[in-house]
Structures are given as structure tokens and as C-alpha cells.
Motif scaffolding. Structure first.
Motif, PDB file in Angstrom:
ATOM      1  N   LEU A  99       0.856  -1.189   0.000  1.00 47.83           N
ATOM      2  CA  LEU A  99       0.000   0.000   0.000  1.00 47.83           C
ATOM      3  C   LEU A  99       0.886   1.231   0.000  1.00 47.83           C
ATOM      4  N   VAL A 100       0.541   2.210  -0.814  1.00 40.46           N
ATOM      5  CA  VAL A 100       1.268   3.475  -0.841  1.00 40.46           C
ATOM      6  C   VAL A 100       0.277   4.621  -0.683  1.00 40.46           C
ATOM      7  N   ILE A 101       0.615   5.535   0.220  1.00 39.94           N
ATOM      8  CA  ILE A 101      -0.106   6.803   0.316  1.00 39.94           C
ATOM      9  C   ILE A 101       0.713   7.805  -0.494  1.00 39.94           C
ATOM     10  N   LYS A 102       0.173   8.266  -1.600  1.00 37.59           N
ATOM     11  CA  LYS A 102       0.926   9.098  -2.551  1.00 37.59           C
ATOM     12  C   LYS A 102       0.743  10.595  -2.265  1.00 37.59           C
ATOM     13  N   GLY A 103       1.869  11.299  -2.285  1.00 37.58           N
ATOM     14  CA  GLY A 103       1.851  12.753  -2.260  1.00 37.58           C
ATOM     15  C   GLY A 103       1.165  13.364  -1.067  1.00 37.58           C
ATOM     16  N   VAL A 104       1.383  12.798   0.108  1.00 39.56           N
ATOM     17  CA  VAL A 104       0.738  13.280   1.326  1.00 39.56           C
ATOM     18  C   VAL A 104       1.714  14.155   2.109  1.00 39.56           C
ATOM     19  N   GLY A 105       1.204  15.131   2.835  1.00 40.60           N
ATOM     20  CA  GLY A 105       2.023  15.887   3.766  1.00 40.60           C
ATOM     21  C   GLY A 105       2.256  15.060   5.014  1.00 40.60           C
ATOM     22  N   LEU A 106       3.492  14.887   5.415  1.00 40.72           N
ATOM     23  CA  LEU A 106       3.831  14.079   6.586  1.00 40.72           C
ATOM     24  C   LEU A 106       4.293  14.990   7.716  1.00 40.72           C
ATOM     25  N   LEU A 107       3.536  14.966   8.825  1.00 41.70           N
ATOM     26  CA  LEU A 107       3.925  15.737  10.004  1.00 41.70           C
ATOM     27  C   LEU A 107       4.942  14.955  10.817  1.00 41.70           C
ATOM     28  N   ASP A 108       6.106  15.528  11.003  1.00 44.87           N
ATOM     29  CA  ASP A 108       7.126  14.963  11.885  1.00 44.87           C
ATOM     30  C   ASP A 108       6.843  15.490  13.293  1.00 44.87           C
ATOM     31  N   VAL A 109       6.387  14.604  14.176  1.00 41.14           N
ATOM     32  CA  VAL A 109       6.015  15.065  15.515  1.00 41.14           C
ATOM     33  C   VAL A 109       7.237  15.370  16.375  1.00 41.14           C
ATOM     34  N   ILE A 110       8.430  15.116  15.855  1.00 41.56           N
ATOM     35  CA  ILE A 110       9.652  15.466  16.595  1.00 41.56           C
ATOM     36  C   ILE A 110      10.095  16.894  16.266  1.00 41.56           C
ATOM     37  N   THR A 111      10.127  17.243  14.981  1.00 39.23           N
ATOM     38  CA  THR A 111      10.619  18.568  14.579  1.00 39.23           C
ATOM     39  C   THR A 111       9.508  19.551  14.238  1.00 39.23           C
ATOM     40  N   GLY A 112       8.328  19.033  13.919  1.00 37.16           N
ATOM     41  CA  GLY A 112       7.227  19.896  13.497  1.00 37.16           C
ATOM     42  C   GLY A 112       7.175  20.138  12.006  1.00 37.16           C
ATOM     43  N   ALA A 113       8.136  19.631  11.269  1.00 36.62           N
ATOM     44  CA  ALA A 113       8.154  19.829   9.814  1.00 36.62           C
ATOM     45  C   ALA A 113       7.041  19.038   9.146  1.00 36.62           C
ATOM     46  N   VAL A 114       6.477  19.621   8.080  1.00 34.00           N
ATOM     47  CA  VAL A 114       5.512  18.921   7.238  1.00 34.00           C
ATOM     48  C   VAL A 114       6.131  18.817   5.844  1.00 34.00           C
ATOM     49  N   THR A 115       6.308  17.599   5.366  1.00 34.29           N
ATOM     50  CA  THR A 115       6.990  17.345   4.096  1.00 34.29           C
ATOM     51  C   THR A 115       6.106  16.498   3.195  1.00 34.29           C
ATOM     52  N   GLU A 116       6.003  16.911   1.916  1.00 34.64           N
ATOM     53  CA  GLU A 116       5.235  16.089   0.979  1.00 34.64           C
ATOM     54  C   GLU A 116       6.057  14.875   0.592  1.00 34.64           C
TER      55      GLU A 116
END
Length: 575
Positions: free
Chosen positions: A24-41
Motif C-alpha cells: 500500500l502506498v499513500i501518494k503525495g501526502v504531507g507528513l507531520l514529523d512530531v519530533i521537529t514539526g516539519a511537514v513534508t510532501e
């Protein structure tokens, strides 16, 4: 390691490297890093129940379009009683998982206090079928105290015999904190049996050296802190504080300022007791997340509290982050600040109605747990020869009660309700068939302030933690009508007025849970709330408030089937 294990590892590695398509792949999603707070596609690759790839591009056998969505780790409710949702564990799963709660750590001590080990085994069996990861702690206080009649008793040896289930973590909330402090033998046996493992705490208002002694017994978490001062002391002394927001106990707003970059690693969220009506109207942990953010708590730290910090507090090192090697518990939200849940993935499976329908079933237990002869109006007469009375004071939104002093009228040698002072009767009727004779057991009698009730009665077979029937009323005859209807229903909630039942909900599973869908329970709760309001009741959640009046381990004044109980002195009182 078996051959199947080796083959699974090989699949994880190949799919993570991208040399084989992911399951299964979730494509092109924003990922919240709960350690740094960064959101990366990015794409997120999943193999079986495991995340195998992030921050890269992947192909998959199945694809979810993540455009416009943000992925956050699945939420972990760190302390709750499924029974207080009024539905069975499988219905709780169906009710709560769509809100993003992929792990729930429950203490089944409500059903354990009614059925003993049979109740815990029922929960353990249900946990094998839930889509969420339902963790079943072992109930430490059955009964909670010796000043009430429960349906069962569990010793340290009984609890040790229940260990070994995959759903287990450790010992559930140690409510009998006086028993710990004064070295009760049974308490010490249980603490020693689980020493070195996880032991949940429960220590309302405990502080100073007494708190030190309680923590020194090996207790590591606390969900009863209701003020910043109390929570900060417990944090300073090494406890993980579980911020609670239930249907009755509402501590979130008081403790939101606690959530900061310095403390978020040592906090978690829990609901403790939350019913389907509040879940439908407000939400579950998603409600806590959006509320904390709206009141100024730093966003990624809030999500950390709901996931990684919670996992770490309970030694669940396989989850809490969206990262390779972690359990594939993922929530896809439309809006981070609002925590609007669009999709939930639990152990690598996209949660759908069809997935719930494919689960196994577990037969209900405790369908004849109300062992009680019918009551009469005389059952609730309170003989007395003095007006001075200690009255339980209900505080809306809290299970801590006040110890009030009132002068109540006496007529015919019995104390009467006083509507001018909002003092109405509260009685606890033993329903397990373990006291008295011919089905007529103990009845504890007293008075309570804060309901605003002007007529009638409301009754509940949910009465923490021994779960005897608790009835609050103005009219003795209506109190009997309400209690007797619960006997016929094999447990539940009932409202009586003018000699008739005006609303009810059957809870035949141990007298605690419905055998119906959570949607039906939701609708019945609306009717019950409306019927209670007709009686003049001003509390927003009267039935769960009733349920906590017999809880003799929460300060200050409570009532059991033995009578009125002074929690501070830990003794029964007269009048």
C-alpha cells in the motif's frame, strides 16, 4: 525465527528499498514529523502491518491519493474503561477508530468488579478481534475498597494467572492509594507480583511525601491530576501525566498550559470515561487535539502527546511515529489545526465499514448479573433523629465531590429531601446477591446536592467501581420504580416520574454495556438526558455523574451500599 518470519523481513526490506512494489502506498501526502514539526510532501510505503518507506517515491499494489491531506501517527488513548462507553469492545472499536484512535489502553475493572476473571477474559477475547489495538491491562483493585460489596475479588495470584495475553501491558490503575501508603498486604502482593513491569497510577490530590511513597512503589503514570500545580508536582517526581477529558471528568482546559516543548515528551491524552453521545457530538482524542491547539498549545507537540509520547510512556516502541519499521497506524487529516479525520489506517489496513463487518464475534457475558429482589418506597426511607447532615456536593465536570453540612427536615422520624437547598436522596442498592437474604441486600442511604432535581428519580446500574445500583431521587416511590425497572432490564439507566418510567437504556452485558449498536445507545442517551431535564436536573451528563457517587477512592464524600463514606478519613460515617 521461523521461515515465515524471515520471508516477512525480506519483504519489508525489498519494499522499503523500492525494489518491489509496496502493498500500500499513500501518494503525495504531507507528513507531520512530531519530533521537529516539519511537514513534508512524500509517499508513505506500507508492507503488511508495517511502515517501510517515507521521504521517497514509491509504487504500490494499492494506492491512496494523499493530495491535500496530512499524515499523522495514529492516536493512543492511554487510559479508559470501555464499559463506560456503554457498548461492548467490538462496538467501541467501530465507534472510536474512525476518530483516529488506533491504540486504546483499557482497564476492564468495571466488568471485573462484576464478574471477576471472567470479565477480563471476555475483554482479552474481544481484543483478538478489534481492528484497533485494544490493550487490556489487569485490574488491580477488585474490589476497590473493603467498604463496599463488589461482585468479585481478584488477588495477586488471580492476576498473575491472567498474564501472558498479547494485549497485556501490565497492572491497571492502582486506585487504592491508601492501601499502598498503609502497606495493605493485598496491595503489596499485587505490586510485588508486577514489580519491574508497568503499573498505572491513580492518586487524586496526593502530594508531598505521601506522593513520594506512592511513586516509590513502582507506579509510573497518573491521570487524576486536575490542576497545573498537581500535574507539575507529579511530572517533577517522574510520573507521566495523562491529561484526561471524559464525559464527566474534564481536565483538558486546566492542563493545556502544561503542553510545551519541555514537557510534551512526558504527557499523554486519555478519556477515562466517554460515552457515544459525547463522542458523536464532540469527538474523541481528535476533540482533545483540536481543543488543545485552539487554546495555544504548540501544534506538533500536541500531536506528539497524542502519539509518540503516549507510546513511550507504555513501552510501545513499535508505534507513535510515521517511520520505517513502525506499526502502520496512520491518520490522514484535512486540516491539522482542526484535526478533521478523513481516513484511518490501522495496522496497514484502510478502515472501512466492510473491514468492521469481517471481524470475528465474541459472545457477551454477565447477562444475569443483577441479582436483586424488587424494592419498595420504604427501602429508601432514612430514619433519623437529628437535622444535621453531611451531604455529597456534586461539582459539574469533576468526579471529586464536596463534603457539605446541611440541616435537613425530619418528618415521622425520617429525614426528608429539601428542594430549597437542592438536597435530594441518593441510595446505593447492592445488586450482586452477596449481602443480606432472599435477594434483599445492603442499601446505603444519604443525600446529594447539585442535581437540581425537583421530582422523580434516576437510577443506574453503572456505579463505579463495584457497580451496585445507584439511585438519586426526590420521591421514594419513584426511586423504587426506577430501581425495579433496572432489575427487569438486567441493568441499565432509568428515569421515573409519577410512578412511571419515562426513559430507559438496557445494559444487560454485566449491567454495564448494551448489546446493541453504538448508534442505538447514542439515541437512547438523548432521550434519557431529555427525561432527566424534565425532572429539573441541571447537570449536562447526569447518568455518569450518578455513576461516580459510589466511588470511595475519589475525595471527598461518597456513598456505597454500606453507607456514607468519608474518603479523606477512609471510613464510613453516620448521618
Amino acid at each position: 525465527m521461523t521461515r515465515a518470519d524471515r520471508e516477512a523481513l525480506a519483504r519489508f526490506i525489498d519494499q522499503g528499498r523500492g525494489v518491489a512494489p509496496a502493498d500500500l502506498v499513500i501518494k503525495g501526502v504531507g507528513l507531520l514529523d512530531v519530533i521537529t514539526g516539519a511537514v513534508t510532501e512524500t509517499d508513505i510505503a506500507i508492507c503488511g502491518d508495517r511502515i517501510v518507506g517515507t521521504y521517497a517515491s514509491y509504487e504500490g499494489a494499492a494506492v491512496i491519493d494523499g493530495a491535500g491531506l496530512t499524515a499523522v501517527p495514529g492516536f493512543i488513548d492511554t487510559h479508559l474503561h470501555v464499559e463506560s462507553s456503554l457498548v461492548t469492545p467490538l462496538e467501541f472499536d467501530r465507534c472510536v477508530l474512525p476518530h483516529g484512535v488506533t491504540t486504546a489502553i483499557c482497564d476492564p475493572h468495571e466488568i471485573a468488579n462484576v464478574l471477576g476473571a471472567e470479565g477480563i477474559r471476555y475483554f482479552q477475547a474481544c481484543a483478538r478481534h478489534t481492528l484497533m489495538d485494544l490493550r487490556v491491562q489487569l485490574s488491580s483493585c477488585v474490589p476497590a475498597t473493603r467498604f463496599e460489596t463488589a461482585g468479585a475479588e481478584l488477588t495477586a495470584a488471580d492476576l498473575v494467572a491472567l498474564r501472558g495475553e498479547p494485549s497485556g501491558i501490565g497492572l491497571a490503575e492502582f486506585m487504592n492509594f491508601p492501601g499502598v501508603l498503609f502497606k495493605d498486604e493485598g496491595c503489596l502482593d499485587k505490586l510485588a507480583a508486577f514489580s519491574g513491569g508497568h503499573i498505572d497510577g491513580h492518586a487524586p490530590l496526593l502530594s508531598g511525601r505521601d506522593l513520594n511513597g506512592y511513586i516509590a512503589a513502582g507506579i509510573r503514570t497518573e491521570h487524576e491530576a486536575t490542576t497545573l500545580e498537581e500535574a507539575r508536582e507529579k511530572l517533577m517526581k517522574g510520573m507521566n501525566v495523562l491529561i484526561r477529558e471524559g464525559s464527566v471528568s474534564k481536565d483538558l482546559h486546566a492542563l493545556i498550559p502544561l503542553i510545551s516543548p519541555d514537557t510534551s515528551a512526558y504527557l499523554a491524552f486519555c478519556t477515562d470515561d466517554r460515552n457515544p453521545l459525547d463522542i458523536a457530538e464532540e469527538g474523541h482524542l481528535d476533540y482533545m487535539i483540536r481543543t488543545a491547539i485552539a487554546h495555544g498549545a504548540p501544534l506538533h507537540h500536541v500531536y506528539r502527546v497524542a502519539s509518540l509520547s503516549a507510546a513511550n510512556a507504555f513501552g510501545l516502541t513499535d508505534r507513535g511515529l510515521i517511520a520505517p519499521g513502525r506499526r502502520a497506524d496512520i491518520v490522514l487529516v484535512d486540516d491539522l489545526a482542526q484535526c478533521t479525520v478523513r481516513h484511518v489506517i490501522s495496522a496497514g489496513r484502510l478502515v472501512t465499514p466492510e473491514l468492521f463487518a469481517a471481524r470475528g464475534t465474541v459472545a457477551p457475558v454477565g447477562l444475569d448479573s443483577v441479582k436483586l429482589a424488587p424494592t419498595t418506597a420504604d427501602s429508601f426511607r432514612i430514619p433519623a433523629n437529628r437535622a444535621a447532615t453531611r451531604v455529597i456536593g456534586v461539582v459539574p465536570g469533576r468526579i471529586i465531590t464536596e463534603d457539605l453540612a446541611m440541616e435537613l427536615p425530619i418528618e415521622g422520624g425520617a429525614k426528608q429531601v429539601d428542594l430549597a437547598q437542592d438536597a435530594v436522596k441518593v441510595c446505593v442498592v447492592e445488586r450482586h446477591g452477596r449481602s443480606g437474604e432472599n435477594g434483599i441486600g445492603n442499601i446505603g442511604r444519604g443525600f446529594v446536592h447539585g442535581f437540581g432535581m425537583k421530582r422523580g428519580a434516576i437510577a443506574s446500574s453503572v456505579g463505579h467501581d463495584s457497580h451496585n445500583i445507584c439511585v438519586v431521587g426526590v420521591d421514594d416511590a419513584d426511586m423504587a420504580v426506577a430501581v425495579n425497572r433496572l432489575i427487569e432490564l438486567h441493568g441499565g439507566f432509568a428515569v421515573a416520574e409519577g410512578g412511571a418510567i419515562t426513559a430507559e437504556l438496557a445494559l444487560p452485558v454485566a449491567g454495564l454495556m448494551s448489546d446493541r449498536a453504538f448508534e442505538e445507545v447514542h439515541d437512547a442517551l438523548i432521550d434519557l438526558r431529555a427525561a432527566a431535564k424534565v425532572l429539573g436536573v441541571v447537570l449536562p451528563e447526569p447518568f455518569l455523574q450518578v455513576a461516580f457517587l459510589p466511588l470511595p477512592v475519589i475525595p471527598h464524600l461518597k456513598i456505597t451500599d454500606f453507607g456514607m463514606f468519608d474518603v479523606n478519613r477512609f471510613e464510613l460515617i453516620e448521618g
